[in-house]
Design a protein around this motif. Structure first.
Motif, short mmCIF file in Angstrom:
data_model
loop_
_atom_site.label_atom_id
_atom_site.label_comp_id
_atom_site.label_asym_id
_atom_site.label_seq_id
_atom_site.Cartn_x
_atom_site.Cartn_y
_atom_site.Cartn_z
N TRP A 183 -4.52 2.52 10.44
CA TRP A 183 -4.11 3.46 11.47
C TRP A 183 -3.33 4.56 10.78
CZ3 TRP A 183 -0.49 1.66 16.09
CH2 TRP A 183 -0.22 2.76 16.93
N GLN A 192 -5.04 10.71 2.36
CA GLN A 192 -4.51 9.81 1.33
C GLN A 192 -5.26 8.48 1.37
OE1 GLN A 192 -1.83 10.21 -1.19
NE2 GLN A 192 -0.16 9.71 0.20
N ASP B 40 2.57 7.86 -1.75
CA ASP B 40 1.66 7.04 -0.92
C ASP B 40 2.41 5.81 -0.41
OD1 ASP B 40 -0.37 5.47 0.15
OD2 ASP B 40 -1.78 5.91 -1.45
N VAL B 41 2.86 5.88 0.84
CA VAL B 41 3.59 4.76 1.43
C VAL B 41 2.73 4.12 2.51
CG1 VAL B 41 5.59 4.13 2.86
CG2 VAL B 41 5.87 5.73 0.96
N ARG B 42 2.54 2.83 2.40
CA ARG B 42 1.73 2.11 3.40
C ARG B 42 2.56 0.96 3.97
NH1 ARG B 42 -4.41 2.77 1.24
NH2 ARG B 42 -3.98 4.69 0.10
N GLU B 49 3.22 -3.61 16.72
CA GLU B 49 2.84 -2.60 15.73
C GLU B 49 3.12 -1.18 16.21
OE1 GLU B 49 -1.37 -2.55 14.96
OE2 GLU B 49 -1.90 -2.72 17.05
N VAL B 53 5.00 1.62 14.08
CA VAL B 53 4.29 2.85 13.71
C VAL B 53 5.07 4.07 14.21
CG1 VAL B 53 2.21 4.23 14.17
CG2 VAL B 53 2.00 1.82 13.55
N ALA B 63 2.68 8.32 6.33
CA ALA B 63 2.52 6.88 6.05
C ALA B 63 1.17 6.40 6.57
CB ALA B 63 3.64 6.08 6.69
N ILE B 64 0.62 5.44 5.84
CA ILE B 64 -0.64 4.80 6.25
C ILE B 64 -0.29 3.40 6.76
CG2 ILE B 64 -2.80 3.81 5.36
CD1 ILE B 64 -2.72 6.12 3.24
N PHE B 65 -0.87 3.03 7.89
CA PHE B 65 -0.59 1.71 8.45
C PHE B 65 -1.80 0.81 8.28
CE2 PHE B 65 2.06 4.87 10.41
CZ PHE B 65 3.32 4.33 10.18
N VAL B 66 -1.55 -0.35 7.74
CA VAL B 66 -2.59 -1.35 7.55
C VAL B 66 -2.38 -2.37 8.65
CG1 VAL B 66 -3.56 -3.03 5.95
CG2 VAL B 66 -2.38 -1.00 5.06
N ARG B 67 -3.43 -2.64 9.43
CA ARG B 67 -3.25 -3.56 10.56
C ARG B 67 -3.57 -5.00 10.16
NH1 ARG B 67 -6.08 -3.59 14.67
NH2 ARG B 67 -4.41 -4.14 16.08
N ARG B 82 -5.58 -7.30 2.83
CA ARG B 82 -6.16 -6.29 3.72
C ARG B 82 -5.84 -4.90 3.20
NH1 ARG B 82 -7.46 -8.59 8.94
NH2 ARG B 82 -7.59 -6.52 9.82
N ALA B 83 -4.62 -4.74 2.71
CA ALA B 83 -4.20 -3.44 2.19
C ALA B 83 -4.95 -3.11 0.91
CB ALA B 83 -2.70 -3.46 1.94
N VAL B 86 -8.86 -1.44 0.22
CA VAL B 86 -9.26 -0.03 0.14
C VAL B 86 -8.49 0.69 -0.97
CG1 VAL B 86 -9.98 0.16 2.55
CG2 VAL B 86 -7.60 0.62 1.94
N ASP B 88 -7.78 1.37 -5.16
CA ASP B 88 -8.44 1.27 -6.46
C ASP B 88 -7.42 1.22 -7.59
OD1 ASP B 88 -7.47 3.80 -6.29
OD2 ASP B 88 -9.34 4.82 -6.81
#
Lengths: 197, 210
Positions: A183, A192, B40-42, B49, B53, B63-67, B82-83, B86, B88
């Motif tokens: 999300w 990103q 890059d903050v996840r 959630e 968020v 920020a990127i959220f990993v569910r 899960r994070a 995606v 590399d």
């Protein structure tokens, strides 16, 4: 591994609903908005609703529809991102393909949209509105992995058909959020996330 | 990569643990302070959630959220997998209930480099700690264990790649065991799992601020 990046067109790449932009050329803008809301609320199936709204808007000339859609504000961060990998980016939308043409030029990527019947310089019908899930699944012939970025309830099928599912926006509908692996709330975060994919 | 999916039920506050206030700000805000320079903050989200968020996005819109919707049945290992699916490249993982003294966190970040995993160890003190056996002036971890207690515990900070998270189906340390011995870096940190931990953390964090 080759990866296709599929973006919901209006909602992710563009924040204004494109049908509403075309409807603003008529005096039934509010009625179209009611139909759109009823559709989002689940009262009408997406495909039938889209066809109905397009038929209600068939007095709008193609030139006028394109002029209004051309003026839509595109998310600049995402447009710049797409410009660096146009061959594997796809904008996905149910709107008539001929309406979307000006955006294909601006975004520099393919737009997967509904095949329109054009008569007298106007969209007369969209007999088979785009099934976003089928459209995205068809990309498997050319790509090993599919990423779908959705923001509205009509993106659910497209997201389910993808390998990596991303919900976009501060307040995506619950179903979109619930099927998503990731999300992101802004274009910068989305870029990103997608950059290494 | 901040792991903030869990319910924090042992703390018993009804809000995500990362949003619990310690010395005037939430735990995750303390962490985001440490990550100001990180591009890059996840954050892995699960329990409530939307609340997490909204909170994090206000501070870090990028920020990127990993569910992790399976947060009640899975561990941090699953969240990080899960994070990593995606990503590399290796990343710094941090549990959303850990408060870290800023200069020691800076030293930990400086020690992060590609290669074998790096783990951040701190003085033992948490309830239900994962203890570590160390060698070479505490720069190498040779074992993780629940008992016997040692002077050091591992409470989550690690610089790892996806390959280091691929083993087993339990906890992160069990996947990392495959790669022992591991490089270690001491961090000054306190973990908040229980009300007692929270009480212990407050004066410690206040001391850092001074």
């Amino acid at each position: 591994m080759t990866t296709a990046l599929c973006f919901d067109l209006d909602g992710v790449l563009i924040s204004t609903p494109l049908v509403a932009l075309v409807a603003s050329a008529t005096d039934i803008g509010e009625e179209i908005e009611v139909l759109t809301k009823a559709t989002d609320d689940g009262l009408l199936p997406f495909a039938r609703s889209l066809r109905l709204r397009c038929r209600l808007l068939r007095d709008v000339t193609l030139d006028e529809a394109q002029r209004r859609i051309r003026a839509a504000a595109v998310n600049q961060e995402l447009a710049a991102f797409i410009a660096t990998r146009p061959d594997r980016c796809f904008a996905v939308s149910g709107i008539p393909d001929v309406w979307a043409e000006p955006l294909a030029e601006r975004l520099g990527c393919r737009i997967l949209a509904s095949a329109a019947v054009v008569e007298d310089g106007r969209v007369a019908d969209v007999p088979a509105p785009l099934d976003k899930a089928e459209a995205v699944a068809a990309l498997r012939a050319d790509f090993d992995r599919i990423v779908a970025v959705g923001s509205g309830s009509n993106d659910l099928g497209m997201m389910e058909a993808a390998d990596v599912r991303v919900a976009f926006g501060f307040d995506p509908p619950d179903p979109v959020r619930e099927v998503a692996d990731h999300w992101t709330t802004t274009g910068r975060a989305l870029c990103q996330l997608l950059r290494p994919l | 990569m901040i792991g903030a999916a869990g319910t924090g039920s042992r703390l018993g506050v009804g809000i995500p643990k990362c949003l619990v206030t310690v010395e005037g700000k939430s735990i995750i805000d303390h962490q985001l302070d440490l990550l100001d320079d990180v591009e890059d903050v996840r954050v892995v989200v699960g329990f409530r959630e939307e609340q997490v968020v909204r909170h994090v996005s206000a501070r870090r819109p990028d920020a990127i959220f990993v569910r992790n919707p399976d947060y009640t049945r899975t561990t941090t290992l699953h969240s990080l997998r899960r994070a990593a699916a995606v990503l590399d490249r290796p990343f710094l993982a941090l549990d959303g209930d850990l408060l870290v003294e800023p200069s020691s966190f800076r030293r930990f970040m400086d020690a992060c480099e590609a290669g074998p995993p790096l783990v951040g160890i701190c003085e033992a003190g948490t309830t239900d700690a994962v203890f570590v056996t160390t060698e070479a002036d505490d720069t190498v971890v040779t074992a993780f264990h629940r008992s016997p207690p040692t002077a050091w515990e591992w409470s989550g900070p690690a610089f790892v790649g996806p390959e280091h998270l691929a083993h087993g189906d339990g906890y992160v340390y069990e996947s990392l065991e495959v790669f022992l011995p591991l490089r270690a870096q001491v961090v000054d940190a306190v973990e908040v799992d229980t009300p007692d931990d929270l009480e212990r953390a407050r004066p410690v964090v206040a001391g850092w601020a001074r």
